[in-house]
Design a protein around this motif. Structure first.
Motif, PDB file in Angstrom:
ATOM      1  N   LYS A 199       0.927  -1.273  -0.134  1.00 30.49           N
ATOM      2  CA  LYS A 199      -0.158  -0.008  -0.069  1.00 30.49           C
ATOM      3  C   LYS A 199       0.926   1.091   0.133  1.00 30.49           C
ATOM      4  CE  LYS A 199      -2.007  -1.371   3.949  1.00 30.49           C
ATOM      5  NZ  LYS A 199      -1.202  -2.389   4.059  1.00 30.49           N
ATOM      6  N   SER A 200       1.723   1.382   0.993  1.00 26.80           N
ATOM      7  CA  SER A 200       2.544   2.711   0.936  1.00 26.80           C
ATOM      8  C   SER A 200       3.709   2.618  -0.167  1.00 26.80           C
ATOM      9  CB  SER A 200       3.585   2.478   2.138  1.00 26.80           C
ATOM     10  OG  SER A 200       2.664   2.708   3.325  1.00 26.80           O
ATOM     11  N   THR A 201       3.954   1.661  -0.784  1.00 29.24           N
ATOM     12  CA  THR A 201       4.843   1.447  -2.046  1.00 29.24           C
ATOM     13  C   THR A 201       3.878   2.100  -3.200  1.00 29.24           C
ATOM     14  OG1 THR A 201       5.811  -0.577  -1.250  1.00 29.24           O
ATOM     15  CG2 THR A 201       5.954   0.147  -3.623  1.00 29.24           C
ATOM     16  N   PHE A 217       2.219  11.219   4.652  1.00 28.48           N
ATOM     17  CA  PHE A 217       3.175  10.038   4.846  1.00 28.48           C
ATOM     18  C   PHE A 217       2.438   9.345   6.075  1.00 28.48           C
ATOM     19  CE2 PHE A 217       7.111  10.858   2.571  1.00 28.48           C
ATOM     20  CZ  PHE A 217       6.744  11.619   1.614  1.00 28.48           C
ATOM     21  N   GLN A 218       2.686   7.931   5.952  1.00 28.00           N
ATOM     22  CA  GLN A 218       2.658   7.000   6.980  1.00 28.00           C
ATOM     23  C   GLN A 218       3.515   7.471   8.146  1.00 28.00           C
ATOM     24  OE1 GLN A 218       2.742   2.849   5.743  1.00 28.00           O
ATOM     25  NE2 GLN A 218       2.204   2.057   8.000  1.00 28.00           N
ATOM     26  N   TYR A 219       4.647   7.532   7.796  1.00 25.10           N
ATOM     27  CA  TYR A 219       5.901   7.854   8.894  1.00 25.10           C
ATOM     28  C   TYR A 219       6.635   9.279   8.386  1.00 25.10           C
ATOM     29  CZ  TYR A 219       5.534   2.866   9.525  1.00 25.10           C
ATOM     30  OH  TYR A 219       5.027   1.657   9.775  1.00 25.10           O
ATOM     31  N   LEU A 262      -3.841   9.651   1.637  1.00 23.08           N
ATOM     32  CA  LEU A 262      -3.497   9.512   2.975  1.00 23.08           C
ATOM     33  C   LEU A 262      -2.965   8.260   3.309  1.00 23.08           C
ATOM     34  CD1 LEU A 262      -7.156  11.359   4.119  1.00 23.08           C
ATOM     35  CD2 LEU A 262      -4.563  12.299   3.826  1.00 23.08           C
ATOM     36  N   ASP A 263      -2.111   7.879   3.825  1.00 19.67           N
ATOM     37  CA  ASP A 263      -1.504   6.805   4.002  1.00 19.67           C
ATOM     38  C   ASP A 263      -1.479   6.377   5.428  1.00 19.67           C
ATOM     39  OD1 ASP A 263      -0.111   4.393   4.014  1.00 19.67           O
ATOM     40  OD2 ASP A 263       1.814   4.965   3.191  1.00 19.67           O
ATOM     41  N   GLU A 264      -2.261   5.753   6.123  1.00 20.67           N
ATOM     42  CA  GLU A 264      -2.413   5.438   7.367  1.00 20.67           C
ATOM     43  C   GLU A 264      -2.608   6.855   8.182  1.00 20.67           C
ATOM     44  OE1 GLU A 264      -0.828   2.015   9.211  1.00 20.67           O
ATOM     45  OE2 GLU A 264      -0.971   1.129   7.367  1.00 20.67           O
ATOM     46  N   THR A 265      -3.382   7.627   7.874  1.00 21.59           N
ATOM     47  CA  THR A 265      -3.247   8.930   8.679  1.00 21.59           C
ATOM     48  C   THR A 265      -3.974   8.733   9.831  1.00 21.59           C
ATOM     49  OG1 THR A 265      -3.235  10.206   6.624  1.00 21.59           O
ATOM     50  CG2 THR A 265      -3.808  11.549   8.691  1.00 21.59           C
TER      51      THR A 265
HETATM   52 MG   LIG Z   1       2.125   1.163   4.913  1.00 20.33          MG
END
Ligand SMILES: [Mg+2]
Ligand SMILES: Nc1ncnc2c1ncn2[C@@H]1O[C@H](COP(=O)(O)OP(=O)(O)OP(=O)(O)O)[C@@H](O)[C@H]1O
Lengths: 445, 258
Positions: free
Chosen positions: B40-42, B84-86, B169-172
């Protein structure tokens, strides 16, 4: 002629300078007692000679090139007539030593409040020998330190700042050593003595700068003495020319509850070697040492620091950050010594290096020497490149790569300057750092 | 708005995305769920322009244009935004400095006048308030010492400041407490409009309860193995991903669409 005889003849030549200057009356009016100090210091210099790379402390810095040059020691340097090339504050207090002479026209010592003295060290030594000798050479021990010895024996123009007990002056006081270009290489010997009385508070900016093509060797000594509960922000700014050598010894002695914030900012230069030594000699004393060194091609910046916790309940924090570009060379050698009786102390030491080029070189060596058992000490060092994650993050916010890089590099440098209390100085240093960074950027394009 | 066709992506020689097809129209909000490590993040980072992720096959277009060769800053200026997720810490760079530089870069691209410090501050202050952060966050280095939840709210603040057309939105929602989740969801909901699209990556149905996605997709082992409406999220909440993996295995690479 072998190299060795060359060296020793060079050392003897410096010895002859002392006799010559004395005969010429350069030290006229100074107390007999200090003439003895000069001779003893010259004897120490002659005995030890120049530091060399076989000594652990000089492993990464060679003064060979410096010894191959014959430096003139004019009894009185050229009068400086140019415009003020340095940043200063309107009506700000400043004392300028240009080409080895106090430049009265560039200085501003008007309207100093009671209890703030800023004067020529040579004048003070002649007119008030007792008061001056009370402090001079108290922190800077020359017996085993040839570069301090050489300065002690030969200095002729210096600055004496004394803040009386209870006085606050954060103006700041600007001390400027300026070297302009002349035909021959010269030896300059800046000597600064700063004494802060009980409960006083002061901000001082000591600035060393060379102009244009000036080639010189500046062998500087700064002594700082803080009495009980004194608080000082001291900024040492080095803007030397690429053809110069700067060897700078700074010795600070802190008594009980006093606090020193020392910021050493080195913007390029030729060879720079700083020996910075802070002694926490009274309980409750605390020191912060910040350092920022920017070195591109041709620059060799060596910071040796020593923080000595001599008594219990003292604390120190040290953060030195380097930015290295081109063929620049940076060295950090930080030593924290905790003496056996110095229990309950805090010491933290950091050195970070940001490498902008594959050809730049860094040696980082943080060291702890702890002889007490109940202490909190930590240290660490890093050498790294610009973080790709951060760069990507900024770019996804619409900021182009070049600007993002600059933003990050400036931010990195700003972590040191942001600890400077005086806003004007902080902004000035940020600007200087930024133009250095911009200059390096365009140079590498 | 965004169209992804048979996208294959490798990271350090390892294939992570193995043929993604996805179309997001103007005004739509799509959710992507899926197990840890499924890619997913990729996908999010590739869309935003990360250069060390290699696209080995397939393509994607944004606003009808192939943007694969555009650098990340150019995509951002055209209205793409990734939360970003992180979120990354940028030492020594104040949050407000980044925000102003970012907003002005985008304004410049759009041919609008850049905002000076005063106008910018006036504009950003109400947005800071709307994500329930203190103004002091503006003057702290980007994400330095921010708590997990503060970082995520700071991402939303950046979204509100940049006013993107397409937001990922990556795991916001990860790491947010219940109140903060509400604030973030409301922030996004208020920001929704017929010409803005969203790709929302999440592990939890709770966020989707607030946001009401148009479509929910399940990404597993680099493929979208199931797509459906909002009801798919609650099914996943109950059943997990196991059943989808088995089915994906049975059907080979066939993608089931709702
Ligand atoms: Mg991820
Ligand atoms: N730089 C990298 N080097 C090697 N493998 C990587 C790299 N980046 C990602 N991967 C791998 O790619 C796979 C997909 O990672 P990704 O971060 O896209 O997963 P995700 O679906 O977002 O997971 P999560 O739900 O945990 O956030 C993982 O197996 C991960 O280890």
């Amino acid at each position: 002629m072998t190299v060795t005889t060359n060296k020793s003849s060079g050392i003897k030549a410096y010895g002859r300078h002392l006799d010559r200057l004395q005969k010429k009356g350069v030290f006229a009016g100074q107390p007999e007692e200090y003439a003895d100090v000069r001779h003893a210091a010259m004897a120490a210099f002659t005995k030890h000679g120049f530091p060399h790379r076989k000594q652990e402390e000089w492993r990464n810095t060679s003064l060979a090139a410096l010894q191959e040059t014959e430096y003139l020691l004019p009894e009185a340097g050229e009068h400086f007539t140019g415009k003020t090339p340095f940043y200063h504050w309107a009506d700000g207090t400043r004392i300028v030593i240009a080409n080895g002479r106090v430049a009265a026209g560039l200085s501003n010592l008007e309207g100093l409040p009671r209890g703030v003295r800023v004067e020529s060290l040579a004048d003070a030594l002649s007119s008030q020998p007792e008061r001056t000798l009370n402090y001079l050479s108290k922190a800077a021990n020359y017996a085993s330190r040839p570069l301090i010895a050489l300065n002690t024996a030969l200095w002729s123009a210096g600055v004496f700042v004394e803040i009386s007990a209870g006085v606050t002056f954060t103006g700041p006081i600007q001390i400027i050593y300026l070297q302009t270009s002349i035909d021959q290489p010269v030896l300059s010997l800046p000597r600064t003595l700063v004494v802060a009385g009980e409960n006083s508070q002061v901000t001082i900016l000591e600035q060393h700068m060379g102009q244009g093509e000036a080639t010189y060797w500046a062998d500087s000594v700064t002594e700082i003495l803080l009495d009980r509960n004194a608080s000082m922000d001291y900024i040492l700014l080095q803007q030397e020319t690429p053809g110069s050598f700067q060897t700078h010894a700074l010795q600070a002695e802190l008594t009980g509850d006093s606090s020193l914030s020392l910021h050493t900012v080195t913007l390029g230069g030729g060879l720079v070697r700083n020996d910075t030594s802070v002694r926490l000699a009274g309980e409750g004393a605390e020191a912060y040492l910040g350092g920022l060194y920017l070195a591109g091609s041709g620059a060799h910046v060596d910071n040796h620091t020593k923080i000595e916790h001599a008594v219990p309940n003292t604390s120190s924090r040290e953060v030195y950050k380097g930015i290295l570009d081109g063929h620049g060379h940076g060295i950090f050698n930080g030593l924290v010594v905790v003496q056996p009786e110095a229990q309950q102390i805090n010491a933290d030491q950091r050195n970070n290096n940001l490498m902008l080029s594959d050809d730049a070189l860094v040696h980082s060596n943080p060291q702890l020497e702890i002889y007490a058992d109940d202490v909190k000490c930590s240290h660490g060092s890093t050498v790294g490149r610009v973080d790709d994650e951060s760069l990507f993050y900024l770019r996804t916010r619409g900021i182009d790569e070049e600007s993002a890089l600059r933003l990050m590099i400036n931010g990195y440098a700003g972590e040191v300057t942001s600890r400077i209390g005086h806003e004007g100085i902080r902004e000035h240093l940020d600007q200087l750092a930024q133009s250095w960074i911009d200059g390096e950027d365009t140079a590498s394009e | 708005m965004l169209r992804i066709i048979n996208l294959h992506v490798s990271v350090e020689g390892k294939e992570i995305l193995k043929g993604i097809d996805l179309q997001i129209n103007q005004g739509e909000l799509h959710a992507i769920m899926g197990p840890n490590g499924s890619g997913k993040s990729t996908l999010a980072q590739v869309l935003a322009g990360r250069e060390d992720y290699e696209i080995t096959a397939g393509s994607f277009t944004y606003q009808g244009e192939d943007i694969i060769d555009l650098p990340p800053e150019e995509r951002a200026r055209r209205g793409m935004f990734l939360s970003f997720q992180y979120p990354v810490v940028i030492p020594g760079v104040n949050n407000i400095y980044l925000l102003q530089a970012a907003v002005n870069a985008v304004r410049k691209y759009r041919g609008e006048e850049e905002l000076d410090a005063v106008d910018f501050l006036a504009m950003i202050k109400s947005k800071v308030k709307s994500v329930d952060l203190d103004n002091s966050f503006l003057y702290r280095p980007v994400n330095e010492g921010f708590s997990g939840g503060e970082k995520k709210r700071n991402e939303i603040l950046q979204m509100l400041a940049l006013e993107p057309a397409f937001t990922i939105l990556d795991e916001t929602d990860s790491g947010l407490d219940i109140d903060a989740l509400k604030i973030v969801a409301e922030g996004v909901n208020n920001f929704r409009s017929p010409d803005r699209s969203f790709l929302v990556i999440t592990h939890y149905q709770r966020l989707l309860d607030y946001m009401e996605p148009d479509y929910v997709h399940v990404l597993s082992e680099g493929r979208i193995v199931k797509s459906g409406g909002p009801e798919l999220a609650s099914e996943l909440e109950q059943r997990g991903y196991g059943w989808l993996r088995e089915r994906a295995g049975e059907n080979g690479s066939t993608v089931e669409s709702a």
